[in-house]
Structure formats: C-alpha cells, structure tokens
Motif scaffolding. Structure first.
Motif, PDB file in Angstrom:
ATOM      1  N   LEU A   1       0.813  -1.217   0.000  1.00 43.87           N
ATOM      2  CA  LEU A   1       0.000   0.000   0.000  1.00 43.87           C
ATOM      3  C   LEU A   1       0.846   1.266   0.000  1.00 43.87           C
ATOM      4  O   LEU A   1       0.417   2.292  -0.540  1.00 43.87           O
ATOM      5  CB  LEU A   1      -0.932   0.001   1.221  1.00 43.87           C
ATOM      6  N   LEU A   2       2.027   1.217   0.593  1.00 41.71           N
ATOM      7  CA  LEU A   2       2.842   2.425   0.749  1.00 41.71           C
ATOM      8  C   LEU A   2       3.962   2.548  -0.281  1.00 41.71           C
ATOM      9  O   LEU A   2       4.582   3.610  -0.381  1.00 41.71           O
ATOM     10  CB  LEU A   2       3.446   2.457   2.155  1.00 41.71           C
ATOM     11  N   PHE A   3       4.239   1.497  -1.033  1.00 38.58           N
ATOM     12  CA  PHE A   3       5.317   1.541  -2.016  1.00 38.58           C
ATOM     13  C   PHE A   3       4.922   2.453  -3.179  1.00 38.58           C
ATOM     14  O   PHE A   3       3.771   2.448  -3.602  1.00 38.58           O
ATOM     15  CB  PHE A   3       5.590   0.124  -2.527  1.00 38.58           C
ATOM     16  N   PRO A   4       5.840   3.234  -3.756  1.00 40.10           N
ATOM     17  CA  PRO A   4       7.267   3.335  -3.442  1.00 40.10           C
ATOM     18  C   PRO A   4       7.631   4.553  -2.587  1.00 40.10           C
ATOM     19  O   PRO A   4       8.715   4.619  -2.037  1.00 40.10           O
ATOM     20  CB  PRO A   4       7.881   3.493  -4.829  1.00 40.10           C
ATOM     21  N   ASP A   5       6.722   5.545  -2.499  1.00 37.67           N
ATOM     22  CA  ASP A   5       7.110   6.805  -1.859  1.00 37.67           C
ATOM     23  C   ASP A   5       6.623   6.933  -0.420  1.00 37.67           C
ATOM     24  O   ASP A   5       6.793   7.976   0.202  1.00 37.67           O
ATOM     25  CB  ASP A   5       6.608   7.992  -2.677  1.00 37.67           C
ATOM     26  N   GLY A   6       6.001   5.884   0.113  1.00 42.56           N
ATOM     27  CA  GLY A   6       5.555   5.909   1.494  1.00 42.56           C
ATOM     28  C   GLY A   6       4.206   6.558   1.710  1.00 42.56           C
ATOM     29  O   GLY A   6       3.789   6.761   2.848  1.00 42.56           O
ATOM     30  N   ARG A   7       3.531   6.892   0.616  1.00 40.99           N
ATOM     31  CA  ARG A   7       2.204   7.516   0.734  1.00 40.99           C
ATOM     32  C   ARG A   7       1.165   6.667   0.029  1.00 40.99           C
ATOM     33  O   ARG A   7       1.462   5.967  -0.948  1.00 40.99           O
ATOM     34  CB  ARG A   7       2.227   8.918   0.106  1.00 40.99           C
ATOM     35  N   LEU A   8      -0.072   6.749   0.518  1.00 43.40           N
ATOM     36  CA  LEU A   8      -1.176   6.075  -0.150  1.00 43.40           C
ATOM     37  C   LEU A   8      -1.493   6.781  -1.464  1.00 43.40           C
ATOM     38  O   LEU A   8      -1.225   7.976  -1.625  1.00 43.40           O
ATOM     39  CB  LEU A   8      -2.413   6.082   0.746  1.00 43.40           C
ATOM     40  N   ARG A   9      -2.067   6.053  -2.410  1.00 51.17           N
ATOM     41  CA  ARG A   9      -2.418   6.656  -3.698  1.00 51.17           C
ATOM     42  C   ARG A   9      -3.381   7.826  -3.524  1.00 51.17           C
ATOM     43  O   ARG A   9      -3.283   8.832  -4.214  1.00 51.17           O
ATOM     44  CB  ARG A   9      -3.059   5.607  -4.620  1.00 51.17           C
ATOM     45  N   SER A  10      -4.327   7.665  -2.624  1.00 48.08           N
ATOM     46  CA  SER A  10      -5.296   8.721  -2.325  1.00 48.08           C
ATOM     47  C   SER A  10      -5.888   8.405  -0.952  1.00 48.08           C
ATOM     48  O   SER A  10      -5.725   7.293  -0.437  1.00 48.08           O
ATOM     49  CB  SER A  10      -6.398   8.763  -3.395  1.00 48.08           C
ATOM     50  N   PRO A  11      -6.594   9.367  -0.349  1.00 49.43           N
ATOM     51  CA  PRO A  11      -7.161   9.109   0.990  1.00 49.43           C
ATOM     52  C   PRO A  11      -8.087   7.897   1.059  1.00 49.43           C
ATOM     53  O   PRO A  11      -8.181   7.256   2.108  1.00 49.43           O
ATOM     54  CB  PRO A  11      -7.916  10.400   1.297  1.00 49.43           C
ATOM     55  N   ARG A  12      -8.761   7.562  -0.041  1.00 52.04           N
ATOM     56  CA  ARG A  12      -9.685   6.427   0.023  1.00 52.04           C
ATOM     57  C   ARG A  12      -8.980   5.094   0.253  1.00 52.04           C
ATOM     58  O   ARG A  12      -9.593   4.140   0.717  1.00 52.04           O
ATOM     59  CB  ARG A  12     -10.528   6.358  -1.250  1.00 52.04           C
ATOM     60  N   TRP A  13      -7.691   5.040  -0.053  1.00 54.04           N
ATOM     61  CA  TRP A  13      -6.923   3.823   0.201  1.00 54.04           C
ATOM     62  C   TRP A  13      -6.616   3.659   1.680  1.00 54.04           C
ATOM     63  O   TRP A  13      -6.090   2.618   2.103  1.00 54.04           O
ATOM     64  CB  TRP A  13      -5.633   3.828  -0.618  1.00 54.04           C
ATOM     65  N   GLY A  14      -6.957   4.661   2.468  1.00 58.37           N
ATOM     66  CA  GLY A  14      -6.781   4.544   3.909  1.00 58.37           C
ATOM     67  C   GLY A  14      -7.608   3.414   4.501  1.00 58.37           C
ATOM     68  O   GLY A  14      -7.241   2.838   5.533  1.00 58.37           O
ATOM     69  N   VAL A  15      -8.728   3.070   3.855  1.00 58.52           N
ATOM     70  CA  VAL A  15      -9.556   1.954   4.317  1.00 58.52           C
ATOM     71  C   VAL A  15      -8.742   0.662   4.310  1.00 58.52           C
ATOM     72  O   VAL A  15      -8.805  -0.142   5.243  1.00 58.52           O
ATOM     73  CB  VAL A  15     -10.809   1.807   3.430  1.00 58.52           C
TER      74      VAL A  15
END
Length: 197
Positions: free
Chosen positions: A119-133
């Motif tokens: 989920l966090l690859f490659p830059d350590g961030r989610l693609r968008s807030p909805r991926w927080g689920v």
C-alpha cells in the motif's frame, strides 16, 4: 527527526539486527544444532531486509518503506532468537517471554508487513485518501491476529507457554485468527491493485 538522527537510528537498527541474528545463530549452534542451518540461512533475508531498510531510511527518513524493511529484518532476527531461547533454555528466566515474543512476531507482525508495504510503495504515501480503508484493514487484521494468537498460543510450535486464563472468555480463538488472516490477505490484494495502478 533530523537527518543525522535518522542516520544514527537506521545504522543502530541495522547493527542491532545483525547482533540479534548472531546471538540466535550462536545459541542454535551450541544448544540446538539441528536448527543451526535454518537460522544461518535465515540470515540471508534478514541481511537483505535490514540493509535495504537502512539504506532507504538514512537517505529518505520520511519514507516509511525503509523503516518497514528494517523492522521486518529486526522482527525476523528477534523471532529466531526468541524461539531458540525458549526451546533451548526453557529453564532460564525469560524463556516464557521469549516464546511469547517469537510467536506473536511470527503470527501477528510479519503477516502485516506485506500489505503495508504494497500500500505504501514506493514513496511511502497512499495513492489517495480512500486507500486509507485498506491501511486500516491491515490494523484490524493485526488486532484479530493478535487476539487469535494469544488464545491459541500453544498451537504454534514447540513453545513452553499456554494461553492465559482470561482467554477462556474469547470464543473460537482459531476462528478469530483465521478472520485476521483473511482480512490481511484482502488488504494485500488491495495493496497489489494499488501497486499496479
């Protein structure tokens, strides 16, 4: 965290991981010769995870991928040390704690690493807030795995521990553990989709 602090911490985790693995290997050679080869071979993924993690963490401390890799390497080393200590030196103080540590790392922490990485690859961030689920699903899966593991700890290998008395109030610990695996697997699938996208 300053850059110099991040470098020191990354190097400390890397060195600590190597030392923990070395102690586990010495313990296996002296007390559990039949396990020495597997502990030695496990040094390969431990070295890869911890070295890659240290390189990323020291250069990009804001990226959790480096810390995640370093954590996986350390967890693998602690798992081997805890299991070896509990099996070889079960009469010594701390054997029960070592067994608990080994089992909970193996059954709870390590299964959570893959979906979190995807989920966090490659830059350590989610693609968008909805991926927080999906990321919250990893946490939920971890809680279920933890509760299920505690409720049936004597079912995981040769460890000198049994479930605590209060776990009798947990209905169907094995089912809870399986539910945790399913949630973690679903989060891994979501992470794979995110990685492809």
């Amino acid at each position: 965290m300053t850059a110099s602090s991040a470098r020191r911490l990354a190097h400390g985790i890397w060195l600590g991981t190597g030392l923990v693995w070395l102690v586990a290997l010495i313990l296996a050679i002296t007390s559990l010769p039949s396990e020495a080869a597997s502990v030695a071979l496990l040094g390969i993924p431990i070295a890869i995870y911890s070295s890659v993690g240290a390189m990323i963490a020291r250069r990009r401390p804001e990226n959790p991928i480096g810390w995640l890799f370093g954590g996986v390497g350390l967890a693998l080393a602690l798992w081997m040390l805890g299991l070896g200590y509990a099996e070889a030196l079960e009469s010594l103080p701390g054997a029960t704690a070592a067994a608990w540590m080994a089992v909970l790392i193996y059954t709870t922490l390590l299964p959570m690493a893959l979906p979190a990485f995807l989920l966090l690859f490659p830059d350590g961030r989610l693609r968008s807030p909805r991926w927080g689920v999906a990321l919250w699903s990893v946490a939920l899966g971890g809680v279920l795995l933890l509760v299920g593991s505690i409720g049936q700890i004597d079912g995981f290998g040769q460890v000198p521990v049994s479930p605590p008395d209060w776990t009798t109030a947990i209905p169907a610990a094995e089912s809870i553990y399986i539910a945790g695996l399913l949630v973690t697997f679903a989060a891994s699938l979501a992470g794979f989709v995110a990685l492809v996208l």
